[in-house]
Design a protein around this motif. Structure first.
Motif, PDB file in Angstrom:
ATOM      1  N   ASP A  47      18.750   3.492  -1.878  1.00 44.10           N
ATOM      2  CA  ASP A  47      19.990   2.785  -2.176  1.00 44.10           C
ATOM      3  C   ASP A  47      19.747   1.305  -2.445  1.00 44.10           C
ATOM      4  OD1 ASP A  47      21.673   4.999  -1.913  1.00 44.10           O
ATOM      5  OD2 ASP A  47      21.821   4.729   0.260  1.00 44.10           O
ATOM      6  N   GLU A  48      20.720   0.692  -3.097  1.00 44.06           N
ATOM      7  CA  GLU A  48      20.699  -0.747  -3.338  1.00 44.06           C
ATOM      8  C   GLU A  48      20.416  -1.464  -2.028  1.00 44.06           C
ATOM      9  OE1 GLU A  48      24.053  -3.929  -4.587  1.00 44.06           O
ATOM     10  OE2 GLU A  48      23.714  -2.280  -6.002  1.00 44.06           O
ATOM     11  N   GLY A  49      19.555  -2.473  -2.107  1.00 40.87           N
ATOM     12  CA  GLY A  49      19.185  -3.232  -0.920  1.00 40.87           C
ATOM     13  C   GLY A  49      18.040  -2.620  -0.138  1.00 40.87           C
ATOM     14  N   GLY A  50      17.552  -1.470  -0.588  1.00 41.89           N
ATOM     15  CA  GLY A  50      16.478  -0.786   0.120  1.00 41.89           C
ATOM     16  C   GLY A  50      15.112  -1.390  -0.158  1.00 41.89           C
ATOM     17  N   ARG A  51      14.106  -0.755   0.438  1.00 43.14           N
ATOM     18  CA  ARG A  51      12.734  -1.248   0.315  1.00 43.14           C
ATOM     19  C   ARG A  51      11.785  -0.104  -0.020  1.00 43.14           C
ATOM     20  NH1 ARG A  51      14.654  -2.832   5.016  1.00 43.14           N
ATOM     21  NH2 ARG A  51      13.187  -1.557   6.197  1.00 43.14           N
ATOM     22  N   ILE A  52      10.795  -0.436  -0.849  1.00 38.73           N
ATOM     23  CA  ILE A  52       9.727   0.507  -1.204  1.00 38.73           C
ATOM     24  C   ILE A  52       8.411  -0.242  -1.061  1.00 38.73           C
ATOM     25  CG2 ILE A  52       8.691   1.894  -3.051  1.00 38.73           C
ATOM     26  CD1 ILE A  52      11.566   2.102  -4.229  1.00 38.73           C
ATOM     27  N   LEU A  53       7.437   0.422  -0.457  1.00 39.30           N
ATOM     28  CA  LEU A  53       6.102  -0.146  -0.292  1.00 39.30           C
ATOM     29  C   LEU A  53       5.106   0.799  -0.938  1.00 39.30           C
ATOM     30  CD1 LEU A  53       3.938  -2.029   1.006  1.00 39.30           C
ATOM     31  CD2 LEU A  53       4.082  -0.548   3.025  1.00 39.30           C
ATOM     32  N   ILE A  54       4.190   0.248  -1.726  1.00 39.57           N
ATOM     33  CA  ILE A  54       3.081   1.031  -2.263  1.00 39.57           C
ATOM     34  C   ILE A  54       1.788   0.349  -1.828  1.00 39.57           C
ATOM     35  CG2 ILE A  54       3.263  -0.129  -4.509  1.00 39.57           C
ATOM     36  CD1 ILE A  54       2.026   2.441  -5.748  1.00 39.57           C
ATOM     37  N   GLY A  55       0.881   1.146  -1.296  1.00 39.03           N
ATOM     38  CA  GLY A  55      -0.393   0.627  -0.817  1.00 39.03           C
ATOM     39  C   GLY A  55      -1.276   1.771  -0.364  1.00 39.03           C
ATOM     40  N   CYS A  56      -2.336   1.428   0.326  1.00 35.70           N
ATOM     41  CA  CYS A  56      -3.275   2.445   0.798  1.00 35.70           C
ATOM     42  C   CYS A  56      -3.470   2.329   2.298  1.00 35.70           C
ATOM     43  CB  CYS A  56      -4.631   2.287   0.115  1.00 35.70           C
ATOM     44  SG  CYS A  56      -4.651   2.878  -1.572  1.00 35.70           S
ATOM     45  N   ARG A  57      -3.843   3.451   2.884  1.00 37.34           N
ATOM     46  CA  ARG A  57      -4.240   3.469   4.290  1.00 37.34           C
ATOM     47  C   ARG A  57      -5.340   4.495   4.447  1.00 37.34           C
ATOM     48  NH1 ARG A  57       1.169   5.907   6.944  1.00 37.34           N
ATOM     49  NH2 ARG A  57       1.672   3.737   6.691  1.00 37.34           N
ATOM     50  N   ARG A  58      -6.137   4.266   5.450  1.00 35.27           N
ATOM     51  CA  ARG A  58      -7.205   5.208   5.761  1.00 35.27           C
ATOM     52  C   ARG A  58      -6.710   6.090   6.900  1.00 35.27           C
ATOM     53  NH1 ARG A  58     -11.874   5.964   4.111  1.00 35.27           N
ATOM     54  NH2 ARG A  58     -12.045   4.014   2.997  1.00 35.27           N
ATOM     55  N   ARG A  59      -6.822   7.398   6.683  1.00 34.25           N
ATOM     56  CA  ARG A  59      -6.389   8.366   7.692  1.00 34.25           C
ATOM     57  C   ARG A  59      -7.347   9.545   7.666  1.00 34.25           C
ATOM     58  NH1 ARG A  59      -0.528  10.168   6.679  1.00 34.25           N
ATOM     59  NH2 ARG A  59      -1.621  11.994   6.007  1.00 34.25           N
ATOM     60  N   GLN A  60      -7.809   9.927   8.825  1.00 32.02           N
ATOM     61  CA  GLN A  60      -8.701  11.073   8.963  1.00 32.02           C
ATOM     62  C   GLN A  60      -9.904  10.972   8.028  1.00 32.02           C
ATOM     63  OE1 GLN A  60      -5.774  14.052   8.133  1.00 32.02           O
ATOM     64  NE2 GLN A  60      -5.114  14.207  10.272  1.00 32.02           N
ATOM     65  N   GLY A  61     -10.464   9.777   7.931  1.00 30.52           N
ATOM     66  CA  GLY A  61     -11.657   9.557   7.128  1.00 30.52           C
ATOM     67  C   GLY A  61     -11.442   9.547   5.628  1.00 30.52           C
ATOM     68  N   ARG A  62     -10.176   9.551   5.190  1.00 29.16           N
ATOM     69  CA  ARG A  62      -9.877   9.551   3.748  1.00 29.16           C
ATOM     70  C   ARG A  62      -8.998   8.356   3.411  1.00 29.16           C
ATOM     71  NH1 ARG A  62      -8.133  15.435   1.778  1.00 29.16           N
ATOM     72  NH2 ARG A  62      -9.074  14.730  -0.130  1.00 29.16           N
ATOM     73  N   LEU A  63      -9.090   7.925   2.173  1.00 27.36           N
ATOM     74  CA  LEU A  63      -8.226   6.866   1.660  1.00 27.36           C
ATOM     75  C   LEU A  63      -7.012   7.530   1.010  1.00 27.36           C
ATOM     76  CD1 LEU A  63      -7.980   3.792   1.193  1.00 27.36           C
ATOM     77  CD2 LEU A  63      -9.034   4.172  -1.047  1.00 27.36           C
ATOM     78  N   TRP A  64      -5.815   7.090   1.406  1.00 24.10           N
ATOM     79  CA  TRP A  64      -4.565   7.661   0.888  1.00 24.10           C
ATOM     80  C   TRP A  64      -3.761   6.586   0.195  1.00 24.10           C
ATOM     81  CZ3 TRP A  64      -3.049  12.769   1.315  1.00 24.10           C
ATOM     82  CH2 TRP A  64      -3.867  13.575   2.109  1.00 24.10           C
ATOM     83  N   LEU A  65      -3.323   6.868  -1.031  1.00 25.08           N
ATOM     84  CA  LEU A  65      -2.352   6.033  -1.727  1.00 25.08           C
ATOM     85  C   LEU A  65      -0.982   6.470  -1.229  1.00 25.08           C
ATOM     86  CD1 LEU A  65      -1.515   4.035  -3.972  1.00 25.08           C
ATOM     87  CD2 LEU A  65      -1.446   6.004  -5.509  1.00 25.08           C
ATOM     88  N   MET A  66      -0.206   5.534  -0.705  1.00 25.98           N
ATOM     89  CA  MET A  66       1.086   5.858  -0.102  1.00 25.98           C
ATOM     90  C   MET A  66       2.217   5.124  -0.819  1.00 25.98           C
ATOM     91  SD  MET A  66       0.179   7.885   2.400  1.00 25.98           S
ATOM     92  CE  MET A  66       1.791   8.063   3.156  1.00 25.98           C
ATOM     93  N   VAL A  67       3.324   5.827  -1.019  1.00 28.30           N
ATOM     94  CA  VAL A  67       4.574   5.216  -1.460  1.00 28.30           C
ATOM     95  C   VAL A  67       5.590   5.541  -0.367  1.00 28.30           C
ATOM     96  CG1 VAL A  67       6.409   5.191  -3.192  1.00 28.30           C
ATOM     97  CG2 VAL A  67       4.014   5.372  -3.908  1.00 28.30           C
ATOM     98  N   ILE A  68       6.093   4.484   0.261  1.00 24.46           N
ATOM     99  CA  ILE A  68       6.975   4.627   1.417  1.00 24.46           C
ATOM    100  C   ILE A  68       8.298   3.944   1.099  1.00 24.46           C
ATOM    101  CG2 ILE A  68       7.249   4.108   3.884  1.00 24.46           C
ATOM    102  CD1 ILE A  68       4.098   3.850   3.895  1.00 24.46           C
ATOM    103  N   ASP A  69       9.405   4.658   1.332  1.00 29.22           N
ATOM    104  CA  ASP A  69      10.722   4.062   1.074  1.00 29.22           C
ATOM    105  C   ASP A  69      11.623   4.249   2.282  1.00 29.22           C
ATOM    106  OD1 ASP A  69      12.550   6.465   0.832  1.00 29.22           O
ATOM    107  OD2 ASP A  69      11.162   6.955  -0.786  1.00 29.22           O
ATOM    108  N   ASN A  70      12.695   3.470   2.314  1.00 33.38           N
ATOM    109  CA  ASN A  70      13.704   3.659   3.357  1.00 33.38           C
ATOM    110  C   ASN A  70      14.972   4.227   2.730  1.00 33.38           C
ATOM    111  OD1 ASN A  70      14.671   1.374   2.054  1.00 33.38           O
ATOM    112  ND2 ASN A  70      15.239   0.312   3.932  1.00 33.38           N
ATOM    113  N   GLY A  71      14.773   5.179   1.823  1.00 28.21           N
ATOM    114  CA  GLY A  71      15.870   5.823   1.100  1.00 28.21           C
ATOM    115  C   GLY A  71      16.548   6.904   1.912  1.00 28.21           C
TER     116      GLY A  71
END
Length: 161
Positions: free
Chosen positions: A70-94
């Motif tokens: 929704d309007e006013g929301g937030r989206i983050l795109i980045g990477c994190r390491r989890r369980q020995g792997r690199l993950w590209l993540m898209v996280i929203d508060n939708g």
């Protein structure tokens, strides 16, 4: 000429930032127009991937996040390491999804959340993401809570540094 099987991939070792930055810039205007904060956590990691395929994955993930936030929301795109792997993540508060919708969201023609609220789309975005990730030999993950948001990830093949 009809091609049998999946498209040929051109796997290259590239800096992830050079792959992600142009796609994020494409979506900044759409995010601004909807008063959504799109934050990109710069990623200076080397990965082995097919650049056009990974960029299509990122476009699908950002498109979904913008569509369901929704309007006013937030989206983050980045990477994190989890369980020995690199993950590209898209996280929203939708709007998020309930457990039942989340369990089938990578299937074709499935739309999570409240489809009446978000009329555009055929429910192929996350299905396509999963198929493209599989072509790259990678995995997908999703966590979602109805009313709170969604985190979608794609594992990445790290390149030789």
């Amino acid at each position: 000429m009809v091609q049998d099987g999946p498209p040929a991939l051109d796997l290259q070792t590239v800096n992830l930032h050079t792959v992600l930055e142009p796609v994020v810039q494409e979506f900044r205007q759409w995010a601004r127009g909807r008063h959504i904060t799109l934050r990109y956590q710069r990623v200076d990691r080397t990965v082995r991937t097919d650049v056009p395929t990974l960029q299509r994955i990122v476009r699908n993930l950002l498109s979904n996040a913008l569509r369901y936030t929704d309007e006013g929301g937030r989206i983050l795109i980045g990477c994190r390491r989890r369980q020995g792997r690199l993950w590209l993540m898209v996280i929203d508060n939708g709007i998020g999804m309930n457990a039942e919708d989340a369990a089938r969201c990578f299937e074709a023609f499935q739309r999570g959340g409240m489809p009446k609220r978000v009329p555009e789309g055929m429910g192929l975005g996350l299905y396509s993401v999963k198929r493209m990730a599989e072509l790259l030999g990678q995995s997908t993950t999703l966590r979602s809570v109805a009313g709170k948001g969604t985190a979608v990830g794609v594992s990445l093949g790290e390149g030789d540094v």
